[in-house]
Design a protein around this motif. Structure first.
Motif, mmCIF file in Angstrom:
data_model
loop_
_atom_site.group_PDB
_atom_site.id
_atom_site.type_symbol
_atom_site.label_atom_id
_atom_site.label_comp_id
_atom_site.label_asym_id
_atom_site.label_seq_id
_atom_site.Cartn_x
_atom_site.Cartn_y
_atom_site.Cartn_z
ATOM 1 N N GLY A 205 0.774 -1.228 0.000
ATOM 2 C CA GLY A 205 0.000 0.000 0.000
ATOM 3 C C GLY A 205 0.805 1.279 0.000
ATOM 4 N N PRO A 206 1.850 1.425 -0.841
ATOM 5 C CA PRO A 206 2.631 2.668 -0.822
ATOM 6 C C PRO A 206 1.852 3.842 -1.390
ATOM 7 C CG PRO A 206 3.282 1.320 -2.688
ATOM 8 C CD PRO A 206 2.308 0.484 -1.886
ATOM 9 N N TYR A 207 2.224 5.050 -0.949
ATOM 10 C CA TYR A 207 1.654 6.284 -1.497
ATOM 11 C C TYR A 207 2.662 7.396 -1.297
ATOM 12 C CZ TYR A 207 -2.346 8.765 -3.456
ATOM 13 O OH TYR A 207 -3.195 9.432 -4.306
ATOM 14 N N ALA A 208 2.854 8.225 -2.319
ATOM 15 C CA ALA A 208 3.930 9.216 -2.315
ATOM 16 C C ALA A 208 3.438 10.605 -1.941
ATOM 17 C CB ALA A 208 4.592 9.264 -3.690
ATOM 18 N N LEU A 209 4.342 11.357 -1.311
ATOM 19 C CA LEU A 209 4.106 12.754 -0.963
ATOM 20 C C LEU A 209 5.442 13.479 -1.091
ATOM 21 C CD1 LEU A 209 2.099 14.876 0.175
ATOM 22 C CD2 LEU A 209 2.817 14.164 2.461
ATOM 23 N N VAL A 210 5.532 14.436 -2.008
ATOM 24 C CA VAL A 210 6.764 15.181 -2.227
ATOM 25 C C VAL A 210 6.625 16.558 -1.585
ATOM 26 C CG1 VAL A 210 8.376 16.090 -3.938
ATOM 27 C CG2 VAL A 210 7.126 13.967 -4.414
ATOM 28 N N ARG A 211 7.490 16.827 -0.611
ATOM 29 C CA ARG A 211 7.367 18.076 0.132
ATOM 30 C C ARG A 211 8.683 18.362 0.862
ATOM 31 N NH1 ARG A 211 2.528 20.032 2.329
ATOM 32 N NH2 ARG A 211 1.507 18.768 0.710
ATOM 33 N N ASN A 212 8.961 19.627 1.042
ATOM 34 C CA ASN A 212 10.071 20.062 1.894
ATOM 35 C C ASN A 212 11.412 19.459 1.474
ATOM 36 O OD1 ASN A 212 8.117 21.439 3.375
ATOM 37 N ND2 ASN A 212 7.858 19.765 4.835
ATOM 38 N N GLY A 213 11.637 19.354 0.152
ATOM 39 C CA GLY A 213 12.906 18.858 -0.337
ATOM 40 C C GLY A 213 13.100 17.374 -0.191
ATOM 41 N N ARG A 214 12.012 16.640 0.048
ATOM 42 C CA ARG A 214 12.104 15.192 0.212
ATOM 43 C C ARG A 214 10.952 14.484 -0.486
ATOM 44 N NH1 ARG A 214 13.541 15.759 6.528
ATOM 45 N NH2 ARG A 214 12.803 17.838 6.015
ATOM 46 N N CYS A 229 -0.377 -1.150 10.410
ATOM 47 C CA CYS A 229 0.123 0.176 10.749
ATOM 48 C C CYS A 229 0.837 0.766 9.541
ATOM 49 C CB CYS A 229 1.049 0.121 11.960
ATOM 50 S SG CYS A 229 2.492 -0.956 11.732
ATOM 51 N N VAL A 230 1.214 2.032 9.655
ATOM 52 C CA VAL A 230 1.824 2.763 8.546
ATOM 53 C C VAL A 230 3.284 3.060 8.866
ATOM 54 C CG1 VAL A 230 1.753 4.897 7.183
ATOM 55 C CG2 VAL A 230 -0.379 3.780 7.889
ATOM 56 N N GLY A 231 4.156 2.741 7.908
ATOM 57 C CA GLY A 231 5.564 3.081 7.989
ATOM 58 C C GLY A 231 5.892 4.206 7.021
ATOM 59 N N LEU A 232 7.149 4.663 7.055
ATOM 60 C CA LEU A 232 7.541 5.802 6.231
ATOM 61 C C LEU A 232 8.947 5.609 5.686
ATOM 62 C CD1 LEU A 232 6.701 8.695 5.283
ATOM 63 C CD2 LEU A 232 7.964 9.549 7.274
ATOM 64 N N LEU A 233 9.072 5.766 4.367
ATOM 65 C CA LEU A 233 10.362 5.812 3.693
ATOM 66 C C LEU A 233 10.617 7.252 3.256
ATOM 67 C CD1 LEU A 233 10.033 2.707 1.349
ATOM 68 C CD2 LEU A 233 11.162 2.796 3.581
ATOM 69 N N THR A 234 11.882 7.683 3.299
ATOM 70 C CA THR A 234 12.223 9.057 2.952
ATOM 71 C C THR A 234 13.474 9.073 2.088
ATOM 72 O OG1 THR A 234 11.344 9.826 5.078
ATOM 73 C CG2 THR A 234 12.746 11.350 3.858
ATOM 74 N N ALA A 235 13.429 9.907 1.032
ATOM 75 C CA ALA A 235 14.600 10.140 0.185
ATOM 76 C C ALA A 235 14.724 11.634 -0.075
ATOM 77 C CB ALA A 235 14.482 9.378 -1.131
ATOM 78 N N ASP A 236 15.930 12.112 -0.248
ATOM 79 C CA ASP A 236 16.124 13.506 -0.643
ATOM 80 C C ASP A 236 15.556 13.709 -2.040
ATOM 81 O OD1 ASP A 236 17.380 14.182 1.715
ATOM 82 O OD2 ASP A 236 19.404 13.837 0.925
ATOM 83 N N ALA A 237 14.977 14.883 -2.283
ATOM 84 C CA ALA A 237 14.319 15.146 -3.555
ATOM 85 C C ALA A 237 15.285 15.101 -4.730
ATOM 86 C CB ALA A 237 13.622 16.500 -3.509
ATOM 87 N N ASP A 238 16.574 15.392 -4.496
ATOM 88 C CA ASP A 238 17.541 15.371 -5.590
ATOM 89 C C ASP A 238 18.332 14.069 -5.664
ATOM 90 O OD1 ASP A 238 19.000 15.696 -3.311
ATOM 91 O OD2 ASP A 238 20.126 17.462 -3.979
ATOM 92 N N ALA A 239 17.929 13.067 -4.882
ATOM 93 C CA ALA A 239 18.616 11.777 -4.882
ATOM 94 C C ALA A 239 18.167 10.924 -6.066
ATOM 95 C CB ALA A 239 18.356 11.040 -3.576
ATOM 96 N N ASP A 240 18.935 9.896 -6.354
ATOM 97 C CA ASP A 240 18.543 8.902 -7.343
ATOM 98 C C ASP A 240 17.545 7.967 -6.673
ATOM 99 O OD1 ASP A 240 18.219 6.928 -9.214
ATOM 100 O OD2 ASP A 240 20.332 6.311 -9.257
ATOM 101 N N LEU A 241 16.274 8.125 -6.984
ATOM 102 C CA LEU A 241 15.244 7.333 -6.313
ATOM 103 C C LEU A 241 15.337 5.852 -6.648
ATOM 104 C CD1 LEU A 241 12.093 9.649 -6.589
ATOM 105 C CD2 LEU A 241 13.911 9.618 -4.861
ATOM 106 N N LEU A 242 16.025 5.520 -7.743
ATOM 107 C CA LEU A 242 16.179 4.119 -8.130
ATOM 108 C C LEU A 242 17.438 3.488 -7.532
ATOM 109 C CD1 LEU A 242 14.964 4.289 -11.824
ATOM 110 C CD2 LEU A 242 13.711 3.520 -9.798
ATOM 111 N N ASP A 243 18.059 4.181 -6.607
ATOM 112 C CA ASP A 243 19.140 3.626 -5.795
ATOM 113 C C ASP A 243 18.560 3.330 -4.419
ATOM 114 O OD1 ASP A 243 21.337 3.038 -4.262
ATOM 115 O OD2 ASP A 243 22.474 4.830 -4.802
ATOM 116 N N ALA A 244 18.505 2.062 -4.062
ATOM 117 C CA ALA A 244 17.886 1.680 -2.785
ATOM 118 C C ALA A 244 18.534 2.398 -1.609
ATOM 119 C CB ALA A 244 17.967 0.171 -2.593
ATOM 120 N N ALA A 245 19.810 2.740 -1.737
ATOM 121 C CA ALA A 245 20.512 3.413 -0.644
ATOM 122 C C ALA A 245 20.010 4.838 -0.422
ATOM 123 C CB ALA A 245 22.011 3.421 -0.924
#
Length: 326
Positions: A205-214, A229-245
């Protein structure tokens, strides 16, 4: 923490449950209108509602835009539809198994896409674009899509047959078109923490929200009872989203059961905004802890809506699920 027990928009108070017997809910705001879709308890069709106001969705006429096949693929377990406007078309992503026949496998769950090129998703014709093909042909569901940095992505939950003891991980890939992956997917999260593995080891059940540079990706974990329950993944907005790291995982759930408020197993969320611009969390939950019988036969995961806020560090604060008030 959010502590108000009414959602306010355009002067109206919105009760919870917001819409009864509608699990995996999504509310999309587009072109000054709201659109609602969700899983129906019969798991046999896809429905849409629209209204000029958020409150209007509660009593809006519900239209069936597609029904399951009588045989073969897309014949059972029609789950978790999501509506998206991409380019000049409307697209619905959903999961389905095979028809329950002598040769059908109702648990052969895969992801599918519908397309409607009309300006109005409740008009025009919905056509089947087929199954979303992934490199591994395995149990997969809960596709969502988002655009960022000039690229469109698909995120979904899928079983890795080689990963012992796990049900579904989250995968991310770029899209070539709304129903075709542009390259190999990347596993960005698997259920490994204690709260992700209660009864079932699940990320879904993922869902995206782009805000505050992330880029934030919420997801749901564990079984579908009070442990959900709900968990949260976070990436920097300028990161390579296709890099799991690039992705970091919250070590604790960001939204879960509140026994004090009488709300159990909140999850499979989406985001929308009120007429006043407030950020709103859309999710389903039950108002009791123990489910009698097979949870799949239970219709009481009602759609709920409540506001959320932002911390000073730019991360979302979902608070607790609010008590029922209707």
């Amino acid at each position: 923490m959010t502590d108000n027990n009414l959602i306010r928009g355009s002067g109206a108070a919105f009760p919870n449950p917001f819409i009864r017997e509608r699990a995996d809910p999504q509310i999309l705001r587009h072109g000054g209108r709201y659109y609602f879709t969700a899983t129906v308890p019969a798991y046999d069709r896809i429905v849409l509602r629209t209204a000029a106001t958020l409150d209007g969705l509660r009593t809006a006429e519900e239209s069936t835009i597609w029904v399951r096949h009588a045989e073969g693929a897309m014949g059972s377990h029609i789950w978790a539809p999501e509506l998206h406007r991409i380019g000049g078309g409307w697209y619905v992503y959903f999961a389905a198994g095979e028809a329950d026949t002598a040769t059908g496998d109702v648990w052969r769950i895969r992801m599918y896409v519908l397309e409607n090129l009309s300006e109005d998703p409740l008009a025009g014709e919905w056509t089947e674009k087929g199954r979303i093909a992934t490199p591994v042909d395995s149990f997969s569901l809960d596709a969502t899509t988002f655009a960022h940095g000039g690229r469109r992505y698909l995120c979904w939950a899928q079983h890795d047959p080689g990963l012992a003891g796990s049900n579904t991980s989250l995968y991310l890939a770029e899209l070539a078109d709304p129903w075709t992956l542009a390259g190999d997917p990347v596993e960005i999260s698997r259920p490994e923490l204690d709260w992700e593995t209660v009864r079932f080891a699940v990320n879904e059940g993922p869902y995206a929200l782009v805000r505050n540079g992330r880029v934030f990706l919420t997801y749901s974990a564990s079984g579908t009872g009070a442990e959900y329950c709900v968990g949260l993944l976070t990436a920097d907005a300028d990161a390579d989203l296709l890099d799991a790291a690039s992705w970091s995982k919250s070590p604790v759930p960001v939204f879960g059961t509140s026994a004090a408020h009488g709300i159990y197993g909140p999850g499979h969320n989406a985001f929308t905004v009120g007429e006043d611009g407030r950020d709103l969390l859309v999710f389903h939950a039950r108002a009791y802890e123990e489910v009698a019988g097979d949870p799949l036969d239970n219709p009481d995961r009602h759609c709920r809506v409540q506001p959320f806020t932002w911390r000073e560090d730019g991360t979302p604060d979902f608070g607790l699920p609010l008590p029922e008030n209707a």
